[in-house]
Design an enzyme around this catalytic site. Structure first.
Site, mmCIF file in Angstrom:
data_model
loop_
_atom_site.group_PDB
_atom_site.id
_atom_site.type_symbol
_atom_site.label_atom_id
_atom_site.label_comp_id
_atom_site.label_asym_id
_atom_site.label_seq_id
_atom_site.Cartn_x
_atom_site.Cartn_y
_atom_site.Cartn_z
ATOM 1 N N SER A 15 0.830 -1.202 0.000
ATOM 2 C CA SER A 15 0.000 0.000 0.000
ATOM 3 C C SER A 15 0.862 1.249 0.000
ATOM 4 C CB SER A 15 -0.932 0.012 1.223
ATOM 5 O OG SER A 15 -0.169 0.096 2.415
ATOM 6 N N LEU A 17 3.101 4.471 -0.214
ATOM 7 C CA LEU A 17 4.269 4.898 -0.964
ATOM 8 C C LEU A 17 4.949 3.733 -1.667
ATOM 9 C CD1 LEU A 17 5.829 7.363 1.658
ATOM 10 C CD2 LEU A 17 4.151 7.857 -0.148
ATOM 11 N N ASP A 36 6.125 -7.412 1.824
ATOM 12 C CA ASP A 36 5.204 -6.819 2.790
ATOM 13 C C ASP A 36 4.633 -7.949 3.630
ATOM 14 O OD1 ASP A 36 2.886 -5.333 4.026
ATOM 15 O OD2 ASP A 36 3.527 -3.791 2.605
ATOM 16 N N VAL A 58 9.975 -7.441 7.761
ATOM 17 C CA VAL A 58 11.263 -6.895 7.314
ATOM 18 C C VAL A 58 12.310 -6.840 8.421
ATOM 19 C CG1 VAL A 58 10.287 -5.562 5.419
ATOM 20 C CG2 VAL A 58 10.477 -4.508 7.698
ATOM 21 N N CYS A 84 10.262 1.016 1.921
ATOM 22 C CA CYS A 84 9.108 1.822 2.308
ATOM 23 C C CYS A 84 8.331 1.234 3.478
ATOM 24 C CB CYS A 84 8.144 1.984 1.127
ATOM 25 S SG CYS A 84 8.789 2.977 -0.239
ATOM 26 N N SER A 146 11.491 10.597 7.216
ATOM 27 C CA SER A 146 10.291 11.413 7.416
ATOM 28 C C SER A 146 10.737 12.776 7.904
ATOM 29 C CB SER A 146 9.372 10.763 8.457
ATOM 30 O OG SER A 146 8.360 11.664 8.866
ATOM 31 N N TYR A 159 8.399 7.323 16.784
ATOM 32 C CA TYR A 159 8.428 7.425 15.324
ATOM 33 C C TYR A 159 9.561 8.333 14.868
ATOM 34 C CZ TYR A 159 6.818 8.352 10.554
ATOM 35 O OH TYR A 159 6.741 8.486 9.185
ATOM 36 N N LYS A 163 12.794 7.292 12.533
ATOM 37 C CA LYS A 163 13.071 7.933 11.253
ATOM 38 C C LYS A 163 14.341 8.784 11.307
ATOM 39 C CE LYS A 163 9.666 6.280 8.854
ATOM 40 N NZ LYS A 163 9.909 5.373 7.707
ATOM 41 N N PHE A 192 1.568 12.695 3.306
ATOM 42 C CA PHE A 192 1.153 12.091 2.054
ATOM 43 C C PHE A 192 -0.150 11.337 2.260
ATOM 44 C CE2 PHE A 192 5.089 13.408 0.474
ATOM 45 C CZ PHE A 192 5.141 13.196 -0.906
#
Length: 253
Positions: A15, A17, A36, A58, A84, A146, A159, A163, A192
């Site tokens: 899904s 990006l 994924d 991952v 991603c 990000s 988060y 990032k 986004f």
């Protein structure tokens, strides 16, 4: 780099990006290996492109090594990796019950940062054996950071830390892999139109989108994908984190 027939691995391809990036790479002639946890999100794209899709965590070393071995056996050695895969839940340092959850902090860092490094190391090792192109290039790795790495909001400590790690990884990885002709770059998107952003309430979305300078809207996943193509096409794009945010600088909340 001519994409025709070249193999690109895209993580987080079900899904957002990752999916948009995989679709654009396929349109430009690349072969795909899609990664994924959610198989259903990759099924249509895999069928349309003839690519290989593998359900995989991952950040799981053994599962990722097995998935990568399957990619090598079925598809060959990649020349591109676009990481991603990621999550963006809110996680307070101090919540109503006291200290925030360490388990949740670890989960976010594990997927966003460790997962990125995990696939970077696997892809880079394989790419060292590629025949170099006219520029001496053997591969390109693009990670997703990000703008929260620089302007994390309240409730984004985990988060932002994850990032920020991805952003900080970019230059040393590029320096180390330069002798192999492998470039490493990262994109730091702003807001986004992805499932992460769409999960916000409409009130929150309206408030956040109002402070975007121009264009005054969330980015479209295909615009992220076009930035990926730009980095792949430009040999000088190496060792840097490229902001893609419409001039947005996030406020505290």
């Amino acid at each position: 780099m001519d994409l025709t027939g070249t193999l690109a691995i895209v993580t987080g391809a079900a899904s957002g990006l990752g999916n948009a990036t995989a679709r654009l790479l396929a349109e430009r002639g690349a072969r795909l290996a899609l990664i994924d946890l959610r198989e259903e999100g990759m099924a249509n794209l895999s069928q349309e492109s003839g690519g290989l899709s593998i359900s995989c965590d991952v950040a799981d070393a053994s599962a990722s090594e097995a998935a990568f071995a399957r990619i090598l056996a079925v598809c060959g050695v990649p020349r591109m990796l676009v990481n991603c895969a990621g999550i963006a839940p809110g996680a307070r340092i101090v919540d109503r019950g006291g200290p925030g959850s360490l388990v949740e902090f670890e989960r976010i860092v594990r997927i966003n940062l460790i997962g990125t490094y995990n696939w970077l190391r696997l892809a880079a090792a394989a790419m060292t054996g590629n025949v170099p192109d006219a520029e001496g290039q053997r591969g390109v790795i693009i990670n997703t950071a990000s703008i929260a790495a620089y302007e994390g909001q309240i409730g984004q400590a985990a988060y932002a830390a994850s990032k920020g790690g991805v952003a900080s990884l970019t230059l040393p990885a590029a320096r180390e892999l330069a002798r192999h002709g492998i470039r490493v770059a990262a994109i730091a998107p702003g807001l986004f139109a992805t499932p992460m952003v769409e999960a916000m309430t409409q009130e929150v979305q309206d408030r956040v989108f109002d402070v975007i300078p121009f264009p005054k809207r969330p980015g479209r996943p295909d615009e992220f994908a076009r930035m990926v193509l730009s980095i792949i096409a430009n040999p000088m794009a190496n060792g840097s984190v490229f902001r893609l945010d419409a001039g947005l600088r996030m406020q505290a909340r």
